[in-house]
Design a protein around this motif. Structure first.
Motif, PDB file in Angstrom:
ATOM      1  N   ALA A   1       0.828  -1.212   0.000  1.00 40.23           N
ATOM      2  CA  ALA A   1       0.000   0.000   0.000  1.00 40.23           C
ATOM      3  C   ALA A   1       0.857   1.254   0.000  1.00 40.23           C
ATOM      4  N   LEU A   2       1.945   1.241   0.772  1.00 38.30           N
ATOM      5  CA  LEU A   2       2.836   2.397   0.815  1.00 38.30           C
ATOM      6  C   LEU A   2       3.499   2.621  -0.539  1.00 38.30           C
ATOM      7  N   THR A   3       3.957   1.560  -1.171  1.00 33.75           N
ATOM      8  CA  THR A   3       4.603   1.697  -2.476  1.00 33.75           C
ATOM      9  C   THR A   3       3.626   2.205  -3.524  1.00 33.75           C
ATOM     10  N   GLU A   4       2.417   1.641  -3.544  1.00 31.85           N
ATOM     11  CA  GLU A   4       1.434   2.104  -4.522  1.00 31.85           C
ATOM     12  C   GLU A   4       1.046   3.552  -4.275  1.00 31.85           C
ATOM     13  N   ALA A   5       1.023   3.968  -3.003  1.00 30.77           N
ATOM     14  CA  ALA A   5       0.708   5.363  -2.701  1.00 30.77           C
ATOM     15  C   ALA A   5       1.840   6.289  -3.145  1.00 30.77           C
ATOM     16  N   LEU A   6       3.078   5.846  -2.985  1.00 28.01           N
ATOM     17  CA  LEU A   6       4.215   6.657  -3.425  1.00 28.01           C
ATOM     18  C   LEU A   6       4.199   6.851  -4.937  1.00 28.01           C
ATOM     19  N   TYR A   7       3.627   5.877  -5.645  1.00 25.24           N
ATOM     20  CA  TYR A   7       3.522   5.958  -7.107  1.00 25.24           C
ATOM     21  C   TYR A   7       2.046   6.007  -7.501  1.00 25.24           C
TER      22      TYR A   7
ATOM     23  N   VAL B   1       1.066  10.357   1.609  1.00 28.21           N
ATOM     24  CA  VAL B   1      -0.161  11.132   1.838  1.00 28.21           C
ATOM     25  C   VAL B   1      -0.235  12.285   0.844  1.00 28.21           C
ATOM     26  N   ARG B   2       0.889  12.945   0.641  1.00 32.95           N
ATOM     27  CA  ARG B   2       0.915  14.061  -0.304  1.00 32.95           C
ATOM     28  C   ARG B   2       0.622  13.598  -1.723  1.00 32.95           C
ATOM     29  N   ARG B   3       1.187  12.471  -2.118  1.00 33.99           N
ATOM     30  CA  ARG B   3       1.009  12.011  -3.496  1.00 33.99           C
ATOM     31  C   ARG B   3      -0.365  11.421  -3.760  1.00 33.99           C
ATOM     32  N   THR B   4      -1.059  11.013  -2.716  1.00 36.37           N
ATOM     33  CA  THR B   4      -2.421  10.501  -2.906  1.00 36.37           C
ATOM     34  C   THR B   4      -3.465  11.593  -2.766  1.00 36.37           C
ATOM     35  N   ALA B   5      -3.029  12.818  -2.518  1.00 39.40           N
ATOM     36  CA  ALA B   5      -3.978  13.906  -2.282  1.00 39.40           C
ATOM     37  C   ALA B   5      -4.873  14.163  -3.490  1.00 39.40           C
ATOM     38  N   THR B   6      -4.297  14.083  -4.674  1.00 41.11           N
ATOM     39  CA  THR B   6      -5.065  14.386  -5.883  1.00 41.11           C
ATOM     40  C   THR B   6      -5.322  13.165  -6.748  1.00 41.11           C
ATOM     41  N   ALA B   7      -4.794  12.019  -6.334  1.00 40.82           N
ATOM     42  CA  ALA B   7      -4.983  10.803  -7.136  1.00 40.82           C
ATOM     43  C   ALA B   7      -6.328  10.178  -6.833  1.00 40.82           C
ATOM     44  N   ARG B   8      -6.977   9.690  -7.839  1.00 43.93           N
ATOM     45  CA  ARG B   8      -8.220   8.960  -7.630  1.00 43.93           C
ATOM     46  C   ARG B   8      -7.904   7.497  -7.363  1.00 43.93           C
ATOM     47  N   VAL B   9      -8.915   6.733  -6.951  1.00 44.83           N
ATOM     48  CA  VAL B   9      -8.732   5.295  -6.775  1.00 44.83           C
ATOM     49  C   VAL B   9      -9.004   4.639  -8.115  1.00 44.83           C
ATOM     50  N   PRO B  10      -7.973   4.163  -8.821  1.00 46.21           N
ATOM     51  CA  PRO B  10      -8.177   3.609 -10.163  1.00 46.21           C
ATOM     52  C   PRO B  10      -8.662   2.168 -10.112  1.00 46.21           C
ATOM     53  N   ALA B  11      -9.376   1.785 -11.146  1.00 47.17           N
ATOM     54  CA  ALA B  11      -9.713   0.370 -11.289  1.00 47.17           C
ATOM     55  C   ALA B  11      -8.465  -0.380 -11.653  1.00 47.17           C
ATOM     56  N   ALA B  12      -8.442  -1.656 -11.310  1.00 46.96           N
ATOM     57  CA  ALA B  12      -7.267  -2.455 -11.632  1.00 46.96           C
ATOM     58  C   ALA B  12      -7.123  -2.574 -13.137  1.00 46.96           C
TER      59      ALA B  12
END
Length: 328
Positions: free
Chosen positions: A122-128, A310-321
């Motif tokens: 989860a941390l890695t996916e959030a960083l990217y 947290v900063r990088r997920t601020a504007t990212a949406r939750v994408p479908a796989a």
């Protein structure tokens, strides 16, 4: 190519960092074990993540595969599920039934599912976060990762089989090998019983708690889990573990199906879990001098990475796989 697979390399480093160093089981003075840990933890985490995302599935599949990883590590690699003298702690005595120490089994497998695999991925996916949930590797990269993982497991198994200080030599029986293999296979089968992400569109109504509140609840659940397993005797932690599993799963499933669930919400449970390890790492085993300084450093690194996520997920949406579209 290197840019495309950069998240995989980050995960290779993060999984052993979270699973061993942030937890406090491995200290700075034992950092020489990092390469072997990376081969087992890191390659294992990449396999769990890649197989899940390449097949278009989500976190239920991810966590079931993480349980399979836990069985491989604790059953085949270091054999803590069966060695009655592992670390000299008699871990299999509490909650023992039919020769299985259920208290230890649930505890250590949860550590892998939630922290070593779950929080690290989860941390890695959030960083990217901008990369979405598509695959990082092609088939060749996945095959190489599998070979590295098997090599890491074999290296750890050989080390513990021969014995270490505080870890007496141990040999698995045929029955123990079969039990571990069957349990691992069942986890893999269950993983692929869950539907693909695009079949579960978020259409639920209702409010979603703020991400910080989701993280706080995850941290509280993790703290209760740790306190119960370290503070209660015998099999008493088992019912608490089971209640926590059901309660946390029910809340996350309900919230994640609502339209207000964002990428920051998706990372929040891992954030809360990592905060628990930031504390547990100081009490897992006594630390002094350079190891105490090292543990402080590990916590600072973890906090910096979570803040960045947290900063990088601020504007990212939750994408479908995304489907597996990367060429071999």
């Amino acid at each position: 190519m290197w840019r495309r697979i950069a998240p995989a390399w980050v995960l290779v480093l993060l999984a052993p960092f979270v699973g061993e160093f942030l937890l406090g089981n491995t200290t700075l003075s034992a950092a020489y074990a990092y390469p072997v840990d990376a081969a087992m933890y890191g390659a294992g985490a990449v396999l769990v993540r890649e197989v899940t995302r390449r097949t278009g599935r989500g976190w239920p599949t991810m966590l079931a595969l993480a349980a399979a990883y836990g069985l491989v590590e604790e059953g085949f690699a270091d054999m803590s599920l069966f060695n009655p003298r592992f670390a000299g702690l008699h871990l299999l005595e509490p909650g023992n039934l039919f020769g299985i120490g259920w208290t230890w089994w649930l505890f250590v497998l949860t550590l892998h599912v939630v922290w070593s695999m779950g929080a690290s991925i989860a941390l890695t996916e959030a960083l990217y976060a901008r990369r979405g949930t598509g695959p990082w590797f092609g088939r060749v990269g996945l095959a190489v990762t599998a070979v590295v993982f098997v090599g890491g497991v074999a290296a750890v198994h050989g080390t513990f089989r021969g014995g270490l200080p505080s870890f007496p030599a141990y040999e698995l029986s045929v029955g123990q090998v079969a039990l571990t293999a069957i349990g691992t296979a069942l986890c893999i089968v269950v993983a692929f019983l869950f539907p693909r992400v695009d079949r579960r569109r978020r259409t639920g109504t209702g409010r979603v708690p703020a991400p910080w509140l989701v993280a706080l609840l995850a941290a509280l659940a993790g703290a209760v889990f740790e306190l119960a397993n370290h503070g209660l005797p015998g099999g008493w932690p088992i019912p608490i573990d089971l209640v926590l599993y059901v309660a946390v799963a029910a809340l996350l499933v309900a919230w994640s199906r609502r339209t207000g669930w964002t990428a920051r919400h998706a990372f929040a449970p891992a954030f809360g879990a990592l905060l628990v390890y930031c504390v547990v790492g100081f009490v897992a085993q006594p630390k002094h001098g350079v190891d105490l300084v090292g543990q402080v450093g590990f916590v600072l690194v973890a906090l910096a990475l979570t803040a960045l996520a947290v900063r990088r997920t601020a504007t990212a949406r939750v994408p479908a796989a995304a489907p597996a579209t990367i060429a071999p």
